[in-house]
Design a protein around this motif. Sequence first.
Motif, PDB file in Angstrom:
ATOM      1  N   MET A 521     -33.473  11.889 -19.749  1.00  0.00           N
ATOM      2  CA  MET A 521     -33.888  13.114 -20.426  1.00  0.00           C
ATOM      3  C   MET A 521     -33.305  14.318 -19.688  1.00  0.00           C
ATOM      4  N   MET A 522     -32.771  15.257 -20.473  1.00  0.00           N
ATOM      5  CA  MET A 522     -32.254  16.506 -19.931  1.00  0.00           C
ATOM      6  C   MET A 522     -33.330  17.582 -19.996  1.00  0.00           C
ATOM      7  N   LEU A 523     -33.540  18.259 -18.894  1.00  0.00           N
ATOM      8  CA  LEU A 523     -34.470  19.380 -18.825  1.00  0.00           C
ATOM      9  C   LEU A 523     -33.703  20.654 -19.156  1.00  0.00           C
ATOM     10  N   CYS A 524     -34.009  21.225 -20.320  1.00  0.00           N
ATOM     11  CA  CYS A 524     -33.337  22.436 -20.776  1.00  0.00           C
ATOM     12  C   CYS A 524     -34.389  23.492 -21.069  1.00  0.00           C
ATOM     13  N   SER A 525     -34.062  24.744 -20.828  1.00  0.00           N
ATOM     14  CA  SER A 525     -35.020  25.805 -21.110  1.00  0.00           C
ATOM     15  C   SER A 525     -34.263  27.080 -21.451  1.00  0.00           C
ATOM     16  N   GLY A 526     -33.629  27.049 -22.639  1.00  0.00           N
ATOM     17  CA  GLY A 526     -32.789  28.180 -23.009  1.00  0.00           C
ATOM     18  C   GLY A 526     -31.718  28.417 -21.965  1.00  0.00           C
ATOM     19  N   GLY A 527     -31.249  27.338 -21.365  1.00  0.00           N
ATOM     20  CA  GLY A 527     -30.405  27.415 -20.181  1.00  0.00           C
ATOM     21  C   GLY A 527     -31.214  26.934 -18.988  1.00  0.00           C
ATOM     22  N   ALA A 535     -40.849  19.469 -12.253  1.00  0.00           N
ATOM     23  CA  ALA A 535     -40.383  19.035 -13.574  1.00  0.00           C
ATOM     24  C   ALA A 535     -39.335  17.936 -13.464  1.00  0.00           C
ATOM     25  N   LEU A 536     -38.444  18.055 -12.477  1.00  0.00           N
ATOM     26  CA  LEU A 536     -37.327  17.120 -12.384  1.00  0.00           C
ATOM     27  C   LEU A 536     -37.752  15.703 -12.009  1.00  0.00           C
ATOM     28  N   GLN A 537     -38.972  15.510 -11.559  1.00  0.00           N
ATOM     29  CA  GLN A 537     -39.395  14.139 -11.299  1.00  0.00           C
ATOM     30  C   GLN A 537     -39.563  13.360 -12.597  1.00  0.00           C
ATOM     31  N   TYR A 538     -39.585  14.079 -13.738  1.00  0.00           N
ATOM     32  CA  TYR A 538     -39.691  13.435 -15.044  1.00  0.00           C
ATOM     33  C   TYR A 538     -38.358  13.401 -15.783  1.00  0.00           C
ATOM     34  N   PHE A 539     -37.333  14.057 -15.259  1.00  0.00           N
ATOM     35  CA  PHE A 539     -36.060  14.200 -15.955  1.00  0.00           C
ATOM     36  C   PHE A 539     -34.923  13.700 -15.075  1.00  0.00           C
ATOM     37  N   THR A 540     -33.877  13.233 -15.715  1.00  0.00           N
ATOM     38  CA  THR A 540     -32.717  12.749 -14.968  1.00  0.00           C
ATOM     39  C   THR A 540     -31.721  13.859 -14.652  1.00  0.00           C
ATOM     40  N   GLU A 541     -31.809  14.968 -15.395  1.00  0.00           N
ATOM     41  CA  GLU A 541     -30.820  16.035 -15.220  1.00  0.00           C
ATOM     42  C   GLU A 541     -31.347  17.326 -15.823  1.00  0.00           C
ATOM     43  N   PHE A 542     -30.673  18.432 -15.532  1.00  0.00           N
ATOM     44  CA  PHE A 542     -31.063  19.716 -16.114  1.00  0.00           C
ATOM     45  C   PHE A 542     -29.832  20.448 -16.633  1.00  0.00           C
TER      46      PHE A 542
END
Length: 732
Positions: A521-527, A535-542
């Motif tokens: 899962m990518m962590l995105c937030s309008g950039g 948050a990144l412990q749940y995501f593979t990338e941002f």
Amino acid sequence: MPKPYFRHLFIGFLLIKGLISLDVQAQSSQIPIETKSKALVLEYDSTKTLRMLYYGEKLSNIKEYSTISKGYKQMTDYSGLSNAAYTPSGSKNLLEPAISVIHADGNRSLDLRYVKHEVKSIDPNSNQLDITLKDPVYDIYVVLHYKSFLSEDMIEQWTTIQNKEKKSISLEKFASANLTLKSNAYWLRQYHGDWAREMQVEEAPLTHGIKVLDSKLGTRANLFQPPSFMVSLGEKASEDEGTVLMASLAYSGNFKIDLEVDYLNNLRIIAGINNYASTVTLQSNQDFITPKLIYTLSTEGKGKASRNLHDWARKYKLLDGNGERLTLLNNWEATYFDFNEQKLKGLLQDTKKLGVDLFLLDDGWFGNKYPRNSDHSSLGDWEPNRQKLPNGITTLVEEATKQDVKFGIWVEPEMVSPKSELYEKHPDWVVKQPQREEHYFRNQLVLDLANPKVQDFVFQVLDDLFTKNPALAYIKWDCNAVIYNAHSAFLKDQGAFYISYVQGLYNVLERIRAKYPKVPMMLCSGGGGRVDYAALQYFTEFWPSDNTDPLERVFMQYEYSYFFPAISTSNHVTDWGKQPLKYRTDVAMMGKLGFDIVVSHLNDKDLLFCQNAVKTYDSFKDIVWHGQQYRLADPRVGDYASIMYVDDQKSEAVIFNYLVNNRYGAGSTDPVRLQGLDPQKRYQVQEINLYPEISSTLENSQIYSGDYLMKIGVNPDLNNKRTSVLLKISAQ
């Protein structure tokens, strides 16, 4: 006798096996936290006041820590709390507190005294120290937690506040950590920005008084200012020299970091959740656990601190940090909202043609009563649009399987459009003031994740996608709005709203990862508006930024790379900017590679280059993802940037070189000295990822010693005709 570092590893092994134990009652007034090369030392005196004595290089003789304070001839510490390990308010403290409490009887004073401490071995590389403090008058306990990681010289620090009073109390401030550093000068390296301008750097000396880094946005907490920073002690640290503290608060909501140079010339750092518009009501026998401040100290410059943080993050925090990542083709800049099933099937064929692993379907696939044809509607209505996708997502996933590629999808489940069926059915699920005019950020509002029903809904959005499409292989999770008119129709206590929102988000992510532990899962937030380790412990990338201009990205990715390893950074080749396709591709390779282009519009040479680039990237991506990073040339200092990644065996490396100044004569006039190699090994330097029919100007057959490459270097020959050069270093 074993060296101290290995002695600690051996003791940790014995603790895990139960062959020895540590007495939880303190045998000494000194409490050292030692890692591979650093030590943070706490002590308490006859009054049981716990203070931070020292943070710096580890001493070989542990008894000598007690003599350190004698070397400082400072002015009078009137309160005796200037270097308190966790500073209370309302008693004799005169400086910024870490904690402020209103007791059940209305009293606002707090005094914290040492009770006990306990050391637990988590594994051979990590220990946890828990120190219990208590108010002598009120039944308030504070437990300070320090989790140390020996090999990486890292510390995670957080706090548990326990109310043992018979009635509820109110917490008005509740920091995670309270550090005291001593030096003759302090330099703060901080960041600011906005949409498409993330990670703009500023560095300046800290003067007396308080400098505050904070966020009050509710979501997208680091849109304007991230919770990551550095402090140099004495002189401003360079990449390879100087003493520097590198820190990041692992929290996805409002944060506050106070940096106070006090009248004694100490630097006091107090970091945690922002108490802005937030009061925590703690019931009797209830605990409040703060987020973690993550930090490391380097006496070898910013580069060493960064490598410590990278090693720790890949091993302990980032989801699947030592694993693999998927290259992808995204449809956003190829189609925006204008697509249908046939067009997407064509893009799936392009995905296969390009040679990447996955096709990512971005925004615009949902909404029926209000079709998602722009960003003015439909968020919350997560059903495939029947006009665009008459056969739903399932047909596309099946087509991806036929093309031997994977399929991913974009969602923004925390948000709602005012023009949506969800808003019409559940207006009480929306964050808004009931008597005030709605105010929109990017034409949308935020769902109230403090409400368990909303948490269930957001979880269900993802669960339904996976249930209906078991082969779904990737999620891009976006979050574009900030919180205006903060109010929860669910909560009785509005002072808990901002904190409850973030806890609700984590609850949802915990449920998703419990059921789908490995889906990337990518962590995105309008950039890059939400990039933190909680948050990144749940995501593979941002996603670092919506700004994909490669020249801008060189600067952004350079600064992001201090705090986050390359494997966590998603970079896409797009049509932004004026740089050639090779430059854009080379920049995107410095992390997790993706494409957001119209493949069918590429001419034959461009297509061949991209296909070859994917194969080239596959040949060295493990070095970038899992290797040690060295910044060889800062784009803010000279005409070019140079960034190097070296594998753990020091057998292979890759160097990214980018021209960042287009003025006449700009380029690499001198050799770039490399780092991280074995001086005894011999290496071949070869230029890679060349555009078709273009030859390298470098002598690729030349063999150099590692000693030569690190003392003399190699010139990548950057100039206005060679604006991006990738070099592969291979041991012979």
